[in-house]
Design a protein around this motif. Structure first.
Motif, mmCIF file in Angstrom:
data_model
loop_
_atom_site.group_PDB
_atom_site.id
_atom_site.type_symbol
_atom_site.label_atom_id
_atom_site.label_comp_id
_atom_site.label_asym_id
_atom_site.label_seq_id
_atom_site.Cartn_x
_atom_site.Cartn_y
_atom_site.Cartn_z
ATOM 1 N N LEU A 165 0.816 -1.218 0.000
ATOM 2 C CA LEU A 165 0.000 0.000 0.000
ATOM 3 C C LEU A 165 0.848 1.265 0.000
ATOM 4 O O LEU A 165 0.558 2.223 -0.707
ATOM 5 C CB LEU A 165 -0.935 0.015 1.207
ATOM 6 C CG LEU A 165 -2.221 -0.790 1.063
ATOM 7 C CD1 LEU A 165 -3.001 -0.778 2.370
ATOM 8 C CD2 LEU A 165 -3.071 -0.254 -0.064
ATOM 9 N N ASP A 166 1.917 1.267 0.798
ATOM 10 C CA ASP A 166 2.780 2.457 0.847
ATOM 11 C C ASP A 166 3.444 2.708 -0.497
ATOM 12 O O ASP A 166 3.567 3.859 -0.929
ATOM 13 C CB ASP A 166 3.842 2.306 1.946
ATOM 14 C CG ASP A 166 3.225 2.310 3.340
ATOM 15 O OD1 ASP A 166 2.112 2.867 3.490
ATOM 16 O OD2 ASP A 166 3.844 1.759 4.272
ATOM 17 N N ARG A 169 0.764 4.100 -2.844
ATOM 18 C CA ARG A 169 0.438 5.478 -2.469
ATOM 19 C C ARG A 169 1.558 6.413 -2.950
ATOM 20 O O ARG A 169 1.296 7.461 -3.523
ATOM 21 C CB ARG A 169 0.258 5.587 -0.956
ATOM 22 C CG ARG A 169 -0.247 6.933 -0.493
ATOM 23 C CD ARG A 169 -0.537 6.955 1.006
ATOM 24 N NE ARG A 169 -1.683 6.110 1.330
ATOM 25 C CZ ARG A 169 -1.628 5.007 2.081
ATOM 26 N NH1 ARG A 169 -0.483 4.597 2.588
ATOM 27 N NH2 ARG A 169 -2.710 4.307 2.324
ATOM 28 N N GLY A 172 1.433 7.192 -6.538
ATOM 29 C CA GLY A 172 0.233 7.907 -6.978
ATOM 30 C C GLY A 172 -0.757 7.014 -7.696
ATOM 31 O O GLY A 172 -1.560 7.481 -8.502
ATOM 32 N N LEU A 174 -3.038 4.993 -6.189
ATOM 33 C CA LEU A 174 -4.299 4.762 -5.479
ATOM 34 C C LEU A 174 -5.326 5.780 -5.938
ATOM 35 O O LEU A 174 -4.991 6.915 -6.274
ATOM 36 C CB LEU A 174 -4.085 4.847 -3.973
ATOM 37 C CG LEU A 174 -3.251 3.726 -3.366
ATOM 38 C CD1 LEU A 174 -3.134 3.914 -1.866
ATOM 39 C CD2 LEU A 174 -3.841 2.364 -3.676
ATOM 40 N N ASP A 175 -6.568 5.381 -5.937
ATOM 41 C CA ASP A 175 -7.665 6.233 -6.382
ATOM 42 C C ASP A 175 -7.743 7.473 -5.492
ATOM 43 O O ASP A 175 -7.814 7.361 -4.262
ATOM 44 C CB ASP A 175 -8.964 5.437 -6.295
ATOM 45 C CG ASP A 175 -10.127 6.126 -6.962
ATOM 46 O OD1 ASP A 175 -10.012 7.326 -7.275
ATOM 47 O OD2 ASP A 175 -11.154 5.462 -7.172
ATOM 48 N N ASP A 178 -10.406 7.396 -2.822
ATOM 49 C CA ASP A 178 -10.078 6.576 -1.657
ATOM 50 C C ASP A 178 -9.161 7.329 -0.705
ATOM 51 O O ASP A 178 -9.319 7.267 0.513
ATOM 52 C CB ASP A 178 -9.402 5.267 -2.090
ATOM 53 C CG ASP A 178 -10.360 4.335 -2.808
ATOM 54 O OD1 ASP A 178 -11.589 4.514 -2.647
ATOM 55 O OD2 ASP A 178 -9.894 3.452 -3.542
ATOM 56 N N LEU A 179 -8.175 8.041 -1.277
ATOM 57 C CA LEU A 179 -7.255 8.806 -0.436
ATOM 58 C C LEU A 179 -7.988 9.919 0.301
ATOM 59 O O LEU A 179 -7.722 10.178 1.470
ATOM 60 C CB LEU A 179 -6.114 9.389 -1.291
ATOM 61 C CG LEU A 179 -5.145 8.366 -1.882
ATOM 62 C CD1 LEU A 179 -4.157 9.055 -2.813
ATOM 63 C CD2 LEU A 179 -4.413 7.614 -0.787
ATOM 64 N N GLU A 182 -10.003 8.371 3.062
ATOM 65 C CA GLU A 182 -9.081 7.958 4.115
ATOM 66 C C GLU A 182 -8.693 9.164 4.972
ATOM 67 O O GLU A 182 -8.648 9.082 6.198
ATOM 68 C CB GLU A 182 -7.828 7.332 3.478
ATOM 69 C CG GLU A 182 -6.866 6.729 4.467
ATOM 70 C CD GLU A 182 -5.687 6.102 3.749
ATOM 71 O OE1 GLU A 182 -4.572 6.667 3.865
ATOM 72 O OE2 GLU A 182 -5.884 5.084 3.076
#
Length: 197
Positions: A165-166, A169, A172, A174-175, A178-179, A182
């Motif tokens: 995941l990191d 992220r 760039g 990730l949607d 979603d960010l 979060e």
């Protein structure tokens, strides 16, 4: 005694050799100039290449080198057709890679939508997904896993090399929605803590 090749003839030959498309005499002259007799040069080259592996031919007023017709079968290549994966196929592939072995029902539960019949078939045709047996539950559903070809195609030594995941992220990938959600979830917890204090 061998004659030195004519510079004009060599220039015409070189021009035709590197041309990406067949050339008209006018186009050839743009490259080699007017310093020679172009029809004679073309006829001479056509004679020299007759009976060889490549021939100089004129088609529709344009000149080009082509493979000798009797050798064309040797040079025929099968072209790999690249197909872009649909978003559903990419999501399905990612779920299989991160959760394998996984059944169709588990893929659908993670994605939140049904998996189209052909989606897994496309991934199996690409050689990236394979059946990995059956889950020992009622109905014994087929489960899927990735293949060595999947690892090779994506330059991975093993599934442990998949980005976390990191990593996603930071890249760039990730949607943004979603960010943002979060961030809101994290913010509301902080605000609630402040109100209680």
């Amino acid at each position: 005694m061998m004659q030195e090749p004519d510079d004009y003839l060599r220039a015409v030959e070189a021009t035709l050799f590197v041309a990406e498309t067949p050339l008209t005499p006018a186009e050839i002259r743009l490259h080699v100039g007017e310093g020679g007799d172009l029809p004679v040069a073309l006829a001479t080259l056509a004679d020299r290449y007759a009976g060889r592996g490549i021939n100089l031919v004129e088609r529709g007023g344009r000149w080009h080198f082509q493979t000798a017709p009797d050798l064309a079968h040797i040079l025929r290549r099968e072209k790999d057709e690249t197909r872009k994966l649909s978003r559903a196929a990419m999501e399905t592939l990612a779920i299989i890679a991160y959760h394998e072995p996984v059944s169709r029902a588990e893929i659908e539960a993670i994605r939140g939508v049904q998996v189209a019949k052909g989606t897994i078939d496309v991934l199996m045709e690409a050689g990236w997904v394979r059946p990995a047996g059956r889950r020992e539950v009622p109905g014994r559903p087929l489960i899927y896993a990735t293949t060595v070809e999947f690892l090779t195609h994506f330059g991975l030594g093993s599934r442990r090399d998949l980005p976390g995941l990191d990593d996603l992220r930071a890249a760039g990938l990730l949607d943004p929605v979603d960010l943002a959600l979060e961030g809101l979830v994290g913010q509301s917890v902080v605000e609630n803590d402040e109100e209680e204090a």
